[in-house]
Design a protein around this motif. Sequence first.
Motif, PDB file in Angstrom:
ATOM      1  N   ARG A   1       0.333  54.950  14.139  1.00 28.67           N
ATOM      2  CA  ARG A   1       0.790  53.607  14.436  1.00 28.67           C
ATOM      3  C   ARG A   1      -0.251  52.625  13.914  1.00 28.67           C
ATOM      4  NH1 ARG A   1       3.548  53.686  20.254  1.00 28.67           N
ATOM      5  NH2 ARG A   1       5.252  52.735  19.138  1.00 28.67           N
ATOM      6  N   ILE A   2       0.142  51.362  13.803  1.00 31.66           N
ATOM      7  CA  ILE A   2      -0.749  50.369  13.203  1.00 31.66           C
ATOM      8  C   ILE A   2      -2.061  50.223  13.973  1.00 31.66           C
ATOM      9  CG2 ILE A   2       0.276  48.361  14.350  1.00 31.66           C
ATOM     10  CD1 ILE A   2      -0.165  46.918  11.588  1.00 31.66           C
ATOM     11  N   GLY A   3      -2.000  50.281  15.287  1.00 34.29           N
ATOM     12  CA  GLY A   3      -3.223  50.181  16.079  1.00 34.29           C
ATOM     13  C   GLY A   3      -4.208  51.286  15.748  1.00 34.29           C
ATOM     14  N   GLU A   4      -3.696  52.498  15.544  1.00 33.88           N
ATOM     15  CA  GLU A   4      -4.551  53.640  15.197  1.00 33.88           C
ATOM     16  C   GLU A   4      -5.196  53.444  13.823  1.00 33.88           C
ATOM     17  OE1 GLU A   4      -2.788  57.668  16.444  1.00 33.88           O
ATOM     18  OE2 GLU A   4      -1.054  56.295  16.338  1.00 33.88           O
ATOM     19  N   VAL A   5      -4.442  52.930  12.890  1.00 36.72           N
ATOM     20  CA  VAL A   5      -4.980  52.683  11.547  1.00 36.72           C
ATOM     21  C   VAL A   5      -6.112  51.654  11.629  1.00 36.72           C
ATOM     22  CG1 VAL A   5      -4.460  51.781   9.240  1.00 36.72           C
ATOM     23  CG2 VAL A   5      -2.838  53.303  10.380  1.00 36.72           C
ATOM     24  N   LEU A   6      -5.901  50.597  12.407  1.00 31.74           N
ATOM     25  CA  LEU A   6      -6.927  49.558  12.546  1.00 31.74           C
ATOM     26  C   LEU A   6      -8.154  50.091  13.281  1.00 31.74           C
ATOM     27  CD1 LEU A   6      -4.539  46.590  13.362  1.00 31.74           C
ATOM     28  CD2 LEU A   6      -5.754  46.975  11.214  1.00 31.74           C
ATOM     29  N   LEU A   7      -7.944  50.948  14.269  1.00 32.47           N
ATOM     30  CA  LEU A   7      -9.068  51.585  14.969  1.00 32.47           C
ATOM     31  C   LEU A   7      -9.848  52.483  14.012  1.00 32.47           C
ATOM     32  CD1 LEU A   7      -7.549  52.649  18.418  1.00 32.47           C
ATOM     33  CD2 LEU A   7      -9.424  51.033  18.062  1.00 32.47           C
ATOM     34  N   ASP A   8      -9.134  53.313  13.267  1.00 35.68           N
ATOM     35  CA  ASP A   8      -9.777  54.227  12.313  1.00 35.68           C
ATOM     36  C   ASP A   8     -10.588  53.463  11.266  1.00 35.68           C
ATOM     37  OD1 ASP A   8      -8.629  56.331  13.670  1.00 35.68           O
ATOM     38  OD2 ASP A   8      -7.095  56.756  12.137  1.00 35.68           O
ATOM     39  N   ALA A   9     -10.131  52.286  10.907  1.00 35.99           N
ATOM     40  CA  ALA A   9     -10.833  51.465   9.914  1.00 35.99           C
ATOM     41  C   ALA A   9     -11.948  50.638  10.552  1.00 35.99           C
ATOM     42  CB  ALA A   9      -9.844  50.548   9.199  1.00 35.99           C
ATOM     43  N   CYS A  10     -12.136  50.790  11.866  1.00 43.28           N
ATOM     44  CA  CYS A  10     -13.157  50.037  12.618  1.00 43.28           C
ATOM     45  C   CYS A  10     -12.952  48.530  12.529  1.00 43.28           C
ATOM     46  CB  CYS A  10     -14.572  50.414  12.167  1.00 43.28           C
ATOM     47  SG  CYS A  10     -14.954  52.144  12.446  1.00 43.28           S
ATOM     48  N   LEU A  11     -11.693  48.111  12.435  1.00 42.66           N
ATOM     49  CA  LEU A  11     -11.381  46.681  12.386  1.00 42.66           C
ATOM     50  C   LEU A  11     -11.193  46.097  13.778  1.00 42.66           C
ATOM     51  CD1 LEU A  11      -8.987  46.697   9.317  1.00 42.66           C
ATOM     52  CD2 LEU A  11     -11.299  45.758   9.421  1.00 42.66           C
ATOM     53  N   ILE A  12     -10.819  46.933  14.731  1.00 41.68           N
ATOM     54  CA  ILE A  12     -10.696  46.503  16.123  1.00 41.68           C
ATOM     55  C   ILE A  12     -11.300  47.588  17.013  1.00 41.68           C
ATOM     56  CG2 ILE A  12      -8.630  45.068  15.781  1.00 41.68           C
ATOM     57  CD1 ILE A  12      -6.971  47.415  16.956  1.00 41.68           C
TER      58      ILE A  12
ATOM     59  N   GLN B   1      -4.504  39.998   5.781  1.00 46.09           N
ATOM     60  CA  GLN B   1      -4.762  40.996   4.755  1.00 46.09           C
ATOM     61  C   GLN B   1      -5.070  42.355   5.393  1.00 46.09           C
ATOM     62  OE1 GLN B   1      -5.963  37.901   4.777  1.00 46.09           O
ATOM     63  NE2 GLN B   1      -5.286  37.004   2.863  1.00 46.09           N
ATOM     64  N   ASP B   2      -5.820  42.346   6.520  1.00 44.59           N
ATOM     65  CA  ASP B   2      -6.094  43.605   7.227  1.00 44.59           C
ATOM     66  C   ASP B   2      -4.794  44.255   7.685  1.00 44.59           C
ATOM     67  OD1 ASP B   2      -8.896  43.245   7.024  1.00 44.59           O
ATOM     68  OD2 ASP B   2      -8.980  42.160   8.935  1.00 44.59           O
ATOM     69  N   ILE B   3      -3.903  43.451   8.249  1.00 40.36           N
ATOM     70  CA  ILE B   3      -2.615  43.974   8.728  1.00 40.36           C
ATOM     71  C   ILE B   3      -1.793  44.470   7.544  1.00 40.36           C
ATOM     72  CG2 ILE B   3      -0.430  43.384   9.870  1.00 40.36           C
ATOM     73  CD1 ILE B   3      -2.854  43.630  11.779  1.00 40.36           C
ATOM     74  N   CYS B   4      -1.796  43.718   6.465  1.00 45.44           N
ATOM     75  CA  CYS B   4      -1.052  44.102   5.265  1.00 45.44           C
ATOM     76  C   CYS B   4      -1.532  45.461   4.761  1.00 45.44           C
ATOM     77  CB  CYS B   4      -1.232  43.021   4.193  1.00 45.44           C
ATOM     78  SG  CYS B   4      -0.299  43.292   2.675  1.00 45.44           S
ATOM     79  N   ARG B   5      -2.836  45.641   4.668  1.00 48.32           N
ATOM     80  CA  ARG B   5      -3.375  46.921   4.191  1.00 48.32           C
ATOM     81  C   ARG B   5      -3.030  48.062   5.145  1.00 48.32           C
ATOM     82  NH1 ARG B   5      -7.450  43.412   2.118  1.00 48.32           N
ATOM     83  NH2 ARG B   5      -8.596  43.418   4.079  1.00 48.32           N
ATOM     84  N   ALA B   6      -3.087  47.795   6.461  1.00 54.23           N
ATOM     85  CA  ALA B   6      -2.769  48.843   7.448  1.00 54.23           C
ATOM     86  C   ALA B   6      -1.297  49.245   7.356  1.00 54.23           C
ATOM     87  CB  ALA B   6      -3.117  48.358   8.856  1.00 54.23           C
ATOM     88  N   VAL B   7      -0.402  48.256   7.267  1.00 53.18           N
ATOM     89  CA  VAL B   7       1.031  48.555   7.161  1.00 53.18           C
ATOM     90  C   VAL B   7       1.315  49.278   5.849  1.00 53.18           C
ATOM     91  CG1 VAL B   7       3.338  47.528   6.975  1.00 53.18           C
ATOM     92  CG2 VAL B   7       1.738  46.684   8.701  1.00 53.18           C
TER      93      VAL B   7
END
Length: 183
Positions: free
Chosen positions: A6-17, A49-55
Amino acid sequence: MSQRKRIGEVLLDACLISPQQLDEALRLQHNERKLLGQILVDMGWVTEQDICRAVAELLNIDCIEIEGALISQDVIRMAPEEVAAKHHVLPLFIQDKTLYLAMENPMDIDIIQRIEFRTSMQVQPLLAPPSQLREAIRKHYDVEEYIGSMLDNVDDAPVNVAPSPEVKESVDIGEAKRMSEGS
């Protein structure tokens, strides 16, 4: 079979949140009925842009930055203005009989098929940040309005141009060539 991220997991894995930010955003999402990515952007924790890359990672498609892109009017005409504005799509370029289409929602199969039918080309969807996409659509379809808004930002103060003292009135081409060659 593994479960899709899910998008939250991608952002966590990327250390963005942080996990705490994700938990807070999920609580807000439950109350506000907004997309998680939009909540995270609104909170200032990530950029569009962070959201765009994650999606894009989730959907296995490319994310493209279109800010400042110069697009041929022949390509722009591949999608009528009303279609571009309503569905937030923008034709970018054509390569090997494939139309590359910036989209806010690259899962909109209906609009992809309509543009394929209209152009007799295969459409390759590309994900673009929503604010960049809307600005580019406005710029390329509402040219008069866009130029007017740009001119509104121009200062009406008079500009004085004075010659620089070190600039000669005329330049000897031969002398300039010798100077550039170092002789």
